[in-house]
Design a protein around this motif. Structure first.
Motif, PDB file in Angstrom:
ATOM      1  N   LEU A  25       0.821  -1.211   0.000  1.00  0.00           N
ATOM      2  CA  LEU A  25       0.000   0.000   0.000  1.00  0.00           C
ATOM      3  C   LEU A  25       0.856   1.263   0.000  1.00  0.00           C
ATOM      4  CD1 LEU A  25      -2.628  -1.271   2.567  1.00  0.00           C
ATOM      5  CD2 LEU A  25      -3.182  -0.564   0.240  1.00  0.00           C
ATOM      6  N   LEU A  26       2.041   1.168   0.563  1.00  0.00           N
ATOM      7  CA  LEU A  26       2.919   2.337   0.625  1.00  0.00           C
ATOM      8  C   LEU A  26       3.526   2.682  -0.731  1.00  0.00           C
ATOM      9  CD1 LEU A  26       4.682   1.669   4.039  1.00  0.00           C
ATOM     10  CD2 LEU A  26       3.098   3.516   3.502  1.00  0.00           C
ATOM     11  N   PRO A 285      -8.812   1.128   1.152  1.00  0.00           N
ATOM     12  CA  PRO A 285      -7.492   1.457   1.698  1.00  0.00           C
ATOM     13  C   PRO A 285      -6.467   1.942   0.676  1.00  0.00           C
ATOM     14  CG  PRO A 285      -8.355  -0.465   2.809  1.00  0.00           C
ATOM     15  CD  PRO A 285      -9.311  -0.155   1.692  1.00  0.00           C
ATOM     16  N   PRO A 286      -6.447   1.425  -0.568  1.00  0.00           N
ATOM     17  CA  PRO A 286      -5.449   1.966  -1.509  1.00  0.00           C
ATOM     18  C   PRO A 286      -5.565   3.473  -1.702  1.00  0.00           C
ATOM     19  CG  PRO A 286      -6.365  -0.072  -2.363  1.00  0.00           C
ATOM     20  CD  PRO A 286      -7.181   0.288  -1.150  1.00  0.00           C
ATOM     21  N   VAL A 291      -3.114   8.994  -0.341  1.00  0.00           N
ATOM     22  CA  VAL A 291      -3.048  10.335   0.242  1.00  0.00           C
ATOM     23  C   VAL A 291      -1.792  10.463   1.088  1.00  0.00           C
ATOM     24  CG1 VAL A 291      -4.178  11.967   1.804  1.00  0.00           C
ATOM     25  CG2 VAL A 291      -5.550  10.640   0.179  1.00  0.00           C
ATOM     26  N   HIS A 292      -1.574   9.496   1.965  1.00  0.00           N
ATOM     27  CA  HIS A 292      -0.364   9.535   2.807  1.00  0.00           C
ATOM     28  C   HIS A 292       0.904   9.549   1.962  1.00  0.00           C
ATOM     29  CE1 HIS A 292       3.059   7.309   4.559  1.00  0.00           C
ATOM     30  NE2 HIS A 292       2.846   8.125   5.575  1.00  0.00           N
ATOM     31  N   ASN A 293       0.961   8.672   0.995  1.00  0.00           N
ATOM     32  CA  ASN A 293       2.189   8.514   0.214  1.00  0.00           C
ATOM     33  C   ASN A 293       2.557   9.775  -0.548  1.00  0.00           C
ATOM     34  OD1 ASN A 293       1.984   5.868   1.104  1.00  0.00           O
ATOM     35  ND2 ASN A 293       1.190   5.094  -0.839  1.00  0.00           N
ATOM     36  N   ALA A 294       1.541  10.547  -0.922  1.00  0.00           N
ATOM     37  CA  ALA A 294       1.764  11.719  -1.770  1.00  0.00           C
ATOM     38  C   ALA A 294       2.166  12.963  -0.994  1.00  0.00           C
ATOM     39  CB  ALA A 294       0.498  12.017  -2.574  1.00  0.00           C
ATOM     40  N   GLN A 302      -0.112   6.192  11.128  1.00  0.00           N
ATOM     41  CA  GLN A 302      -0.562   5.139  12.032  1.00  0.00           C
ATOM     42  C   GLN A 302      -1.450   4.200  11.234  1.00  0.00           C
ATOM     43  OE1 GLN A 302      -2.107   6.102  15.940  1.00  0.00           O
ATOM     44  NE2 GLN A 302      -3.332   4.235  16.020  1.00  0.00           N
ATOM     45  N   VAL A 303      -1.057   2.949  11.158  1.00  0.00           N
ATOM     46  CA  VAL A 303      -1.826   1.956  10.414  1.00  0.00           C
ATOM     47  C   VAL A 303      -2.910   1.393  11.323  1.00  0.00           C
ATOM     48  CG1 VAL A 303      -1.748  -0.232   9.171  1.00  0.00           C
ATOM     49  CG2 VAL A 303       0.146   1.402   8.955  1.00  0.00           C
TER      50      VAL A 303
END
Length: 337
Positions: A25-26, A285-286, A291-294, A302-303
């Protein structure tokens, strides 16, 4: 943390979408920005910041957890009058300011978003247009599956843009009502915090890159991330209405490009805490991880085991997130004075 594949459920699809660990996912990216993306949002923010929010503070409706909770109304873009709540410290001065976005379905009460992450905070909890009794607008449907399609034929009429503007105008109302926060965004002035979950998380990603009054944010299970990918993923949330509409009107994909929370996150330089889930039937979730990755600035992840789904251990994970939130904002927001 339990593997997402351990959940039993009645959905006709896999709410983990084939992922059961963060690693893959990351790697999910953000779509490229369409032409004029930055100018579109900068203009919308400037117009919202120019609105005289004319806030009116109502009487105290509730007192708990060290805060007095008032009703509040304010004006947003298009002259729309919206409502919500403003929580002020029951004792002592205001030291911080927060804007808190709500999930899809609206806000019927302040709920567990209070107390704020930091003591001495003034917190505005707006109801964006069309959502909840205090955000009701006659021309806008209040059901999520209908609201998410309102005005989708054009980037200039899509309701999601106006909902982002409602957050900017809520920040204006907060700083107008609380003199200690009036210089938010000015050199040497305080910075506001933003909290948003699900719908509010996606709106935050869209709104925050363009507003210098904010200093840090938390986005929990944010929606609207990576629309091209989301359109391929079945879900139980508002995204399914968008998928169905897109099948009949594929041209709306061009409009959605301007409202992609992951694309906007590539412009978001504020320190941002993201809580993203491995299993979520409502917000795939993807898209959350995209959003986080960008994020272009400092970020923390926090997962969560799951989102929009009851599971064993959720109370403990929520408590962990609350503690992380307090630490995160305490380290990044400077108190007034």
């Amino acid at each position: 943390m339990a593997s997402s594949v351990a959940f039993s459920h009645d959905f006709a699809f896999d709410p983990a979408y084939g992922y059961d660990a963060p690693d893959a996912l990351l790697g999910i990216p953000a779509p490229p920005a369409p032409d004029g993306f930055d100018a579109f949002w900068q203009d919308r923010c400037a117009r919202a910041r120019a609105v005289d929010s004319r806030p009116v503070l109502g009487p105290v409706e509730e007192e708990r957890d060290g805060v007095r909770i008032h009703g509040v109304t304010y004006t947003s873009v298009g002259g729309v009058r919206l409502g919500g709540w403003l929580a002020l410290p029951a004792e002592g001065p205001v030291r911080y300011g927060f804007v808190v976005g709500h999930g899809y379905g609206g806000r019927q009460e302040p709920g567990r978003d209070l107390p704020a992450p930091l003591p001495g905070a003034a917190v505005i909890l707006p109801c964006v247009r069309g959502m909840g009794e205090r955000g009701r607008v006659d021309s806008i449907p209040d059901l999520a599956a209908e609201h998410v399609l309102h005005g989708i034929g054009s980037r200039d009429t899509y309701v999601i843009g106006d909902c982002a503007a409602d957050l900017w105008c809520a920040a204006s109302a907060l700083t107008a009502l609380v003199p200690e926060l009036a210089e938010a965004g000015l050199p040497g002035g305080p910075r506001l915090g933003y909290l948003g979950e699900s719908f509010g998380g996606g709106l935050g990603a869209l709104a925050l890159p363009w507003d210098d009054r904010f200093g840090a944010a938390q986005l929990t299970v944010p929606t609207f991330g990576n629309h091209p990918l989301r359109l391929t993923l079945p879900c139980a949330g508002s995204g399914e209405a968008v998928r169905a509409h897109h099948r009949e009107h594929p041209e709306v994909g061009d409009v959605l490009g301007y409202f992609d929370a992951a694309t906007a996150a590539t412009r978001l330089t504020l320190p941002t805490l993201v809580a993203a889930a491995l299993f979520d039937p409502s917000v795939p979730p993807p898209g959350q991880f995209a959003v986080h990755n960008a994020l272009a600035g400092e970020r923390e992840l926090q997962v969560l085991t799951a989102g929009h789904f009851a599971y064993r251990g959720m109370v403990a994970e929520a408590a962990e997130l609350d503690a992380n939130r307090t630490r995160f904002f305490g380290e990044r927001l400077t108190p007034v004075g």
